[in-house]
Design an enzyme around this catalytic site. Structure first.
Site, PDB file in Angstrom:
ATOM      1  N   GLU A 118       0.835  -1.219   0.000  1.00 24.26           N
ATOM      2  CA  GLU A 118       0.000   0.000   0.000  1.00 24.26           C
ATOM      3  C   GLU A 118       0.863   1.259   0.000  1.00 24.26           C
ATOM      4  O   GLU A 118       2.068   1.217   0.273  1.00 24.26           O
ATOM      5  CB  GLU A 118      -0.945   0.002   1.201  1.00 24.26           C
TER       6      GLU A 118
ATOM      7  N   LYS B 238      -5.223  10.792   0.531  1.00 27.83           N
ATOM      8  CA  LYS B 238      -5.482   9.431   1.016  1.00 27.83           C
ATOM      9  C   LYS B 238      -6.692   8.888   0.256  1.00 27.83           C
ATOM     10  O   LYS B 238      -7.769   9.484   0.294  1.00 27.83           O
ATOM     11  CB  LYS B 238      -5.730   9.509   2.519  1.00 27.83           C
TER      12      LYS B 238
ATOM     13  N   LYS C 210      -4.321  -1.484  14.033  1.00 23.61           N
ATOM     14  CA  LYS C 210      -3.606  -0.451  14.762  1.00 23.61           C
ATOM     15  C   LYS C 210      -4.094  -0.366  16.193  1.00 23.61           C
ATOM     16  O   LYS C 210      -5.288  -0.428  16.454  1.00 23.61           O
ATOM     17  CB  LYS C 210      -3.785   0.897  14.044  1.00 23.61           C
TER      18      LYS C 210
HETATM   19  N1  PSU Z   1      -1.222   1.217   9.337  1.00 22.16           N
HETATM   20  C1  PSU Z   1      -0.082   1.922   9.512  1.00 22.16           C
HETATM   21  N2  PSU Z   1       0.016   3.131   8.916  1.00 22.16           N
HETATM   22  C2  PSU Z   1      -0.986   3.621   8.118  1.00 22.16           C
HETATM   23  C3  PSU Z   1      -2.155   2.861   7.926  1.00 22.16           C
HETATM   24  C4  PSU Z   1      -2.232   1.663   8.551  1.00 22.16           C
HETATM   25  O1  PSU Z   1       0.835   1.489  10.182  1.00 22.16           O
HETATM   26  O2  PSU Z   1      -0.813   4.714   7.583  1.00 22.16           O
HETATM   27  C5  PSU Z   1      -3.216   3.352   6.977  1.00 22.16           C
HETATM   28  C6  PSU Z   1      -3.625   2.177   6.066  1.00 22.16           C
HETATM   29  O3  PSU Z   1      -3.559   2.614   4.732  1.00 22.16           O
HETATM   30  C7  PSU Z   1      -5.056   1.892   6.463  1.00 22.16           C
HETATM   31  C8  PSU Z   1      -5.530   3.261   6.821  1.00 22.16           C
HETATM   32  O4  PSU Z   1      -5.810   1.309   5.425  1.00 22.16           O
HETATM   33  O5  PSU Z   1      -4.422   3.787   7.587  1.00 22.16           O
HETATM   34  C9  PSU Z   1      -6.829   3.250   7.591  1.00 22.16           C
HETATM   35  O6  PSU Z   1      -7.315   4.539   7.646  1.00 22.16           O
HETATM   36  P1  PSU Z   1      -8.814   4.779   8.163  1.00 22.16           P
HETATM   37  O7  PSU Z   1      -8.766   4.417   9.619  1.00 22.16           O
HETATM   38  O8  PSU Z   1      -9.065   6.237   7.923  1.00 22.16           O
HETATM   39  O9  PSU Z   1      -9.698   3.892   7.358  1.00 22.16           O
END
Ligand code: PSU
Ligand code: MN
Length: 308
Positions: free
Chosen positions: A28, A89, A162
């Site tokens: 990604e 994003k 996370k």
């Molecule tokens: N995990 C990380 N760093 C990131 C992300 C995940 O260590 O930057 C990113 C991934 O691209 C994931 C996104 O899909 O954050 C999720 O964002 P949101 O919670 O807005 O869906």
């Protein structure tokens, strides 16, 4: 009329590997543009691609530039994703808009899985998945990573979700959405910066071949959801749990005080971690991504050996 061949471009090595059935690992780009600070982001992105190659697979980092979805990035394009200020994003719902407007975008787990699956890649490495946010009962903030995983047949190697999220609620949602969850070498679901989230998983595997066998069976049964391979850091490599909890509390308080919402929440909290731990979380994050890429490459190699 536009068709997919005009909107998606491959590097030569990715195109050759896909047409010959050789192992490819999707990577990604949100992690590069929004998850890690400059200049470490470009260094880590390059390191991750190198380890995939060293393990015998072809890295396909996915991002959008001038409206084109690139599957595999030249070093020039990788540097653009890392350094341009106009890279947004991109989740699944944004892909078409950014394409039509000829914009630049970094793809999340959701968007990367969607595109990778579309072009025939079935293994993907990331750091941590998005999921249910801790205050979701009020905010309804739940990552589109979840619903996308529910309908995209992709094997995703990660260090869990996370740790800024509600891990228990996320695991419940993964169950509802039919997403398979395997602990790699463990029964404990990892907690991203921490080796153990305190939650258990039903299934544990210990070799890439086992994962490949499960992928083959899922395909045979027509299961259209994702398979999460949760790969924890060794305890010696994790972030200090007390430091983690303290920084997280502070970050959540700041995010709410500053009214950070929507897609800004995750980058805000990750940035807070990197600054408040004086780079310690950054090193852990880097280690997570590199290890996951390595395991994903070994799974892709096992998968293509089995298909041959
Ligand atoms: N995990 C990380 N760093 C990131 C992300 C995940 O260590 O930057 C990113 C991934 O691209 C994931 C996104 O899909 O954050 C999720 O964002 P949101 O919670 O807005 O869906
Ligand atoms: Mn969100």
């Amino acid at each position: 009329m536009s068709d997919v061949t005009e909107l998606i471009r491959f590097t030569d090595d990715v195109a050759a590997a896909l047409s010959e059935g050789r192992p490819v690992v999707a990577l990604e780009s949100t992690i590069i543009s929004h998850g890690l600070p400059r200049p470490e982001n470009l260094r880590v992105a390059t390191e991750v691609e190198d380890i995939v190659r060293a393990c015998g697979a072809v890295p396909a980092t996915i991002a959008m530039l001038d409206g084109i979805v690139h599957v595999g990035l030249t070093s020039d394009l990788l540097a653009q994703v890392a350094n341009r200020d106009d890279v947004v994003k991109v989740s699944v719902r944004d892909i078409a808009t950014v394409a039509a407007r000829r914009g630049n975008g970094a793809t999340t787990v959701a968007a990367t899985s969607q595109i990778a699956s579309r072009v025939g890649i079935d293994v993907f490495a990331t750091g941590g998945l998005g999921g249910v946010h801790r205050e979701a009962r009020e905010s309804w903030d739940e990552s589109a990573d979840l619903t996308t995983m529910g309908m995209t047949p992709m094997t995703i190697v990660c260090a869990g979700v996370k740790s800024i999220l509600d891990v228990g609620a996320t695991l419940e949602r993964l169950e509802t959405l039919n997403v398979g969850v395997l602990g790699y070498g463990t029964n404990a679901f990892p907690g991203f910066y921490l080796s153990d989230s305190g939650h258990l998983v039903d299934w544990s595997v210990s070799t890439p071949q086992e994962v490949a066998a499960i992928m083959m069976a899922r395909r045979a049964f027509g299961i259209q959801s994702a398979l999460v391979v949760a790969y924890p850091l060794d305890e010696a490599e994790q972030l200090d749990p007390d430091l983690h909890d303290q920084v997280l509390r502070e970050g959540l308080r700041l995010a709410s005080a500053r009214n950070v919402i929507g897609k800004d929440v995750t980058p805000f909290l990750l940035d807070h971690f990197h600054r408040a731990t004086h780079g310690a979380s950054l090193l852990v994050n880097e280690r997570i991504i590199v290890r996951n890429a390595e395991l994903a490459a070994r799974i892709a190699v096992a998968r293509s050996a089995q298909a041959a």
